[in-house]
Design a protein around this motif. Structure first.
Motif, PDB file in Angstrom:
ATOM      1  N   ALA A  30     -44.602  -9.962 -14.107  1.00 12.63           N
ATOM      2  CA  ALA A  30     -45.563 -10.509 -15.053  1.00 12.63           C
ATOM      3  C   ALA A  30     -46.362 -11.639 -14.401  1.00 12.63           C
ATOM      4  O   ALA A  30     -45.799 -12.535 -13.791  1.00 12.63           O
ATOM      5  N   THR A  31     -47.687 -11.558 -14.510  1.00 13.91           N
ATOM      6  CA  THR A  31     -48.569 -12.587 -13.973  1.00 13.91           C
ATOM      7  C   THR A  31     -49.646 -12.907 -15.003  1.00 13.91           C
ATOM      8  O   THR A  31     -49.784 -12.211 -16.015  1.00 13.91           O
ATOM      9  N   HIS A  32     -50.407 -13.938 -14.738  1.00 15.53           N
ATOM     10  CA  HIS A  32     -51.513 -14.298 -15.614  1.00 15.53           C
ATOM     11  C   HIS A  32     -52.439 -13.091 -15.762  1.00 15.53           C
ATOM     12  O   HIS A  32     -52.649 -12.333 -14.808  1.00 15.53           O
ATOM     13  N   ALA A  33     -52.994 -12.909 -16.934  1.00 21.17           N
ATOM     14  CA  ALA A  33     -53.812 -11.724 -17.223  1.00 21.17           C
ATOM     15  C   ALA A  33     -55.038 -11.604 -16.314  1.00 21.17           C
ATOM     16  O   ALA A  33     -55.544 -10.509 -16.099  1.00 21.17           O
ATOM     17  N   ASP A  34     -55.519 -12.725 -15.754  1.00 17.63           N
ATOM     18  CA  ASP A  34     -56.704 -12.688 -14.896  1.00 17.63           C
ATOM     19  C   ASP A  34     -56.380 -12.410 -13.431  1.00 17.63           C
ATOM     20  O   ASP A  34     -57.274 -12.348 -12.604  1.00 17.63           O
ATOM     21  N   ILE A  35     -55.100 -12.248 -13.104  1.00 20.18           N
ATOM     22  CA  ILE A  35     -54.689 -12.075 -11.712  1.00 20.18           C
ATOM     23  C   ILE A  35     -54.236 -10.634 -11.474  1.00 20.18           C
ATOM     24  O   ILE A  35     -53.464 -10.078 -12.236  1.00 20.18           O
ATOM     25  N   SER A  36     -54.728 -10.049 -10.404  1.00 15.41           N
ATOM     26  CA  SER A  36     -54.290  -8.721  -9.990  1.00 15.41           C
ATOM     27  C   SER A  36     -54.669  -8.548  -8.523  1.00 15.41           C
ATOM     28  O   SER A  36     -55.393  -9.373  -7.955  1.00 15.41           O
ATOM     29  N   LYS A  37     -54.211  -7.495  -7.917  1.00 16.63           N
ATOM     30  CA  LYS A  37     -54.624  -7.213  -6.537  1.00 16.63           C
ATOM     31  C   LYS A  37     -56.127  -6.966  -6.483  1.00 16.63           C
ATOM     32  O   LYS A  37     -56.775  -7.257  -5.486  1.00 16.63           O
ATOM     33  N   GLY A  38     -56.675  -6.453  -7.577  1.00 15.77           N
ATOM     34  CA  GLY A  38     -58.120  -6.216  -7.631  1.00 15.77           C
ATOM     35  C   GLY A  38     -58.910  -7.515  -7.640  1.00 15.77           C
ATOM     36  O   GLY A  38     -59.882  -7.650  -6.890  1.00 15.77           O
ATOM     37  N   THR A  39     -58.509  -8.475  -8.471  1.00 16.98           N
ATOM     38  CA  THR A  39     -59.223  -9.758  -8.485  1.00 16.98           C
ATOM     39  C   THR A  39     -59.028 -10.495  -7.167  1.00 16.98           C
ATOM     40  O   THR A  39     -59.942 -11.156  -6.685  1.00 16.98           O
ATOM     41  N   ALA A  40     -57.853 -10.363  -6.564  1.00 26.27           N
ATOM     42  CA  ALA A  40     -57.620 -10.991  -5.261  1.00 26.27           C
ATOM     43  C   ALA A  40     -58.550 -10.397  -4.211  1.00 26.27           C
ATOM     44  O   ALA A  40     -59.149 -11.129  -3.408  1.00 26.27           O
TER      45      ALA A  40
END
Length: 84
Positions: A30-40
């Protein structure tokens, strides 16, 4: 079902990651909703002012946002159907 409940109830991003040792088990991260490998990946492209083709490789559900952000997508043949 549990991941969906966490996302809906707590607003966290919960990608499902298959356990590499047992295909019927998953790891929930579970991570913050705005964080993903895509946003990174998008942030990396923006911060480095990358001008070339971006290639990403993945093999599980948590890789979908990253694959969507890439120009060329490589998916392992052992990936779940949705990822393929």
């Amino acid at each position: 079902k549990i991941a969906n409940r966490i996302e809906e109830g707590l607003g966290l991003h919960v990608p499902l990651i298959r356990d590499p040792y047992h295909e019927n088990y998953y790891v929930v991260q579970a991570t913050h909703a705005d964080i993903s490998k895509g946003t990174a990946l998008e942030d990396l492209i923006r911060l480095t002012a990358a001008k070339g083709v971006v290639i990403a490789a993945g093999d599980d559900h948590n890789d979908l946002p990253m694959l969507k952000a890439a120009h060329i997508k490589i998916v392992m043949e052992t990936a779940p159907e949705k990822v393929l």
